[in-house]
Design an enzyme around this catalytic site. Structure first.
Site, PDB file in Angstrom:
ATOM      1  N   ARG A 182       0.810  -1.139   0.079  1.00 26.75           N
ATOM      2  CA  ARG A 182       0.042   0.013  -0.122  1.00 26.75           C
ATOM      3  C   ARG A 182       0.992   1.222  -0.145  1.00 26.75           C
ATOM      4  NH1 ARG A 182      -2.315  -3.469   3.527  1.00 26.75           N
ATOM      5  NH2 ARG A 182      -4.531  -4.188   3.050  1.00 26.75           N
TER       6      ARG A 182
ATOM      7  N   LYS B 103      -2.364   0.043   7.842  1.00 26.53           N
ATOM      8  CA  LYS B 103      -3.914  -0.043   7.795  1.00 26.53           C
ATOM      9  C   LYS B 103      -4.393  -1.193   8.748  1.00 26.53           C
ATOM     10  CE  LYS B 103      -7.934  -0.957   4.619  1.00 26.53           C
ATOM     11  NZ  LYS B 103      -8.224  -1.366   3.209  1.00 26.53           N
TER      12      LYS B 103
ATOM     13  N   HIS C 118      -2.797   2.339  -5.785  1.00 22.59           N
ATOM     14  CA  HIS C 118      -3.417   1.182  -5.476  1.00 22.59           C
ATOM     15  C   HIS C 118      -3.985   0.266  -6.830  1.00 22.59           C
ATOM     16  CE1 HIS C 118      -4.956  -0.467  -1.589  1.00 22.59           C
ATOM     17  NE2 HIS C 118      -6.263  -0.923  -2.488  1.00 22.59           N
TER      18      HIS C 118
ATOM     19  N   ARG D  57      -1.254  -2.251  -7.241  1.00 20.57           N
ATOM     20  CA  ARG D  57      -1.646  -3.482  -6.283  1.00 20.57           C
ATOM     21  C   ARG D  57      -2.624  -4.291  -6.890  1.00 20.57           C
ATOM     22  NH1 ARG D  57      -1.470  -4.536  -0.671  1.00 20.57           N
ATOM     23  NH2 ARG D  57      -3.498  -5.494   0.248  1.00 20.57           N
TER      24      ARG D  57
ATOM     25  N   HIS E 151      -3.569  -9.245   3.575  1.00 18.59           N
ATOM     26  CA  HIS E 151      -4.840  -9.309   4.048  1.00 18.59           C
ATOM     27  C   HIS E 151      -4.908 -10.058   5.289  1.00 18.59           C
ATOM     28  CE1 HIS E 151      -6.757  -8.342  -0.216  1.00 18.59           C
ATOM     29  NE2 HIS E 151      -6.386  -7.265   0.428  1.00 18.59           N
TER      30      HIS E 151
ATOM     31  N   TYR F 169     -10.640 -10.015  -6.045  1.00 15.97           N
ATOM     32  CA  TYR F 169     -10.170 -10.188  -7.212  1.00 15.97           C
ATOM     33  C   TYR F 169     -10.593 -11.090  -7.905  1.00 15.97           C
ATOM     34  CZ  TYR F 169      -7.217  -6.627  -4.751  1.00 15.97           C
ATOM     35  OH  TYR F 169      -6.747  -5.565  -4.157  1.00 15.97           O
TER      36      TYR F 169
END
Length: 416
Positions: free
Chosen positions: A254, A279, A352, A355, A378, A387
């Site tokens: 990120r 995050k 992003h 990413r 994640h 995705y």
């Protein structure tokens, strides 16, 4: 939650040391010291021994009185900025590079109840960014109250709230949703505290906002290659930009984590990048690919300004502070345009998106979902499932054949 606090003398000394590391000029630091002297006088007059965020806010309200921010003199706005620097460093141990910082005032008796509500939310540990979001949204409500001559909480009624919600229709659905959510929480708070006779949160129109999932924006491997090739690596800025964009594209970090990379995060002996994600607050280990390592070394040797700041990527001109994610977003957009890569309105064009593109490449290579989830950092695979919607090859395999329709079906429709 107890606020961070420190004596003003120690705090200002640490801030000065930090600003000197960022190569702030002596004249600029002297300007800060002059403003902090006014904070010291305020604390002495009010018999305050320690500085914290509440003291800083009280000082600012003491300075502006009943005036609005836009009505302040330039030197007063500068003092507010200098006071905010103390609070920011006290809470984050950093000072973000900025050219202007506005103070969102919440004045009057109603404004005080809004500040009280924000203090209540602070006790739950909300971030500084969330605090600013609350101030911004409550300021919008306060302005609307002032425009309609409402100075008492008990004057708020259902008709007023209906009109307020209707005028929010000019904003985006998400902005309207966030504003009404914050206002509803505030109205519930003042009722629970006995400041209002009626629970007006029940009178606020219901918000039917539903977050619609969107397809992640991606770029092809050819486009990513063209993006990297568009970066001129002959200058210090180009060396820095290339390393940052390369890390984003190859590892999927990120933007905030790329900007926060420090020398301690690079384990050269083990060829690893190890960090705690801003995050998720969870740790992640990623391989230090050869091309990434070479790009970082090239920047450190021939591009990075001399500075004791622990962050790897810094501004090319003083003050030599770390970059923020919005700057990295601008960097990616700039080189997308230079590479003549066209992006539609629906396709995101920041870091992003790179990413997302990495996730798409991994899916094309039949990488298992748990592995992709681990690469992207994640917490669970549910966040990664989005995705699956961009894996067109796999989706085609799931498609069912449409059965043939007999001719008699059409004949019935024509009335035969």
């Amino acid at each position: 939650m107890k606020e961070n606090q420190m004596t003003l003398e120690i705090l200002t000394g640490e801030v000065v040391n930090y600003l000197q590391k960022l190569a702030y000029s002596d004249s600029r630091i002297s300007q800060y010291r002059s403003a902090w002297q006014k904070v010291a006088v305020f604390m002495r007059d009010n018999d305050l021994q320690y500085y914290n965020a509440s003291v800083g806010e009280a000082f600012i309200y003491h300075l502006i009185g009943t005036r609005g921010y836009d009505n302040l003199d330039r030197w007063e706005k500068t003092i507010i900025q200098c006071a905010n620097v103390l609070t920011e460093f006290l809470e984050t141990r950093t000072v973000k590079f900025r050219r202007n910082q506005k103070f969102r005032e919440l004045l009057g008796s109603i404004g005080k109840t809004m500040l009280s509500y924000i203090d209540y939310k602070k006790s739950y540990g909300i971030s500084r960014e969330t605090v600013e979001e609350y101030k911004s949204n409550l300021r919008r409500l306060l302005n609307y109250l002032n425009d309609h001559g409402i100075t008492e909480l008990n004057s708020i009624n259902q008709l007023f709230l209906l009109n307020y919600a209707n005028q929010m229709g000019f904003f985006t659905p998400y902005t309207r949703h966030r504003n009404l959510s914050i206002v509803k929480g505030y109205l519930r708070y003042i009722y629970d505290q006995g400041l209002a006779e009626i629970d007006c949160s029940r009178l606020l129109p219901k918000d039917k906002y539903v977050k619609q999932p969107k397809l992640p924006s991606t770029y092809s491997q050819k486009e990513v290659k063209a993006l990297l090739a568009a970066i001129d690596r002959s200058s210090p800025k180009g060396k820095r930009d290339y390393a940052m964009v390369l890390i984003t594209a190859r590892l999927g970090l990120r933007a905030s984590d790329v900007c926060n990379l420090t020398f301690e995060n690079i384990l050269w002996e083990k060829n690893l990048i190890v960090l705690y994600q801003q995050k998720t607050k969870s740790g992640i280990e990623l391989p230090l690919l050869t091309e990434i390592g070479e790009a970082i070394i090239d920047y450190l040797k021939y591009g990075r300004p001399s500075s004791n700041v622990p962050f790897i990527f810094l501004h090319v001109t003083p003050p030599y502070d770390r970059l923020n994610r919005s700057t990295l977003h601008s960097i990616v957009c700039f080189y997308l345009r230079r590479a003549d890569i066209h992006y539609e309105k629906e396709r995101k064009h920041g870091p992003h998106a790179l990413r997302h593109s990495l996730a798409g490449v991994l899916l094309e290579k039949k990488t298992p979902l748990p592995v992709i989830s681990e690469v992207l950092g994640h917490k669970n695979t549910e966040s990664t499932r989005i995705y699956l919607r961009i894996d067109m090859n796999s989706l085609r395999q799931c498609a069912l054949e449409v059965p043939p329709v007999s001719r008699s079906f059409y004949e019935r429709g024509s009335g035969r």
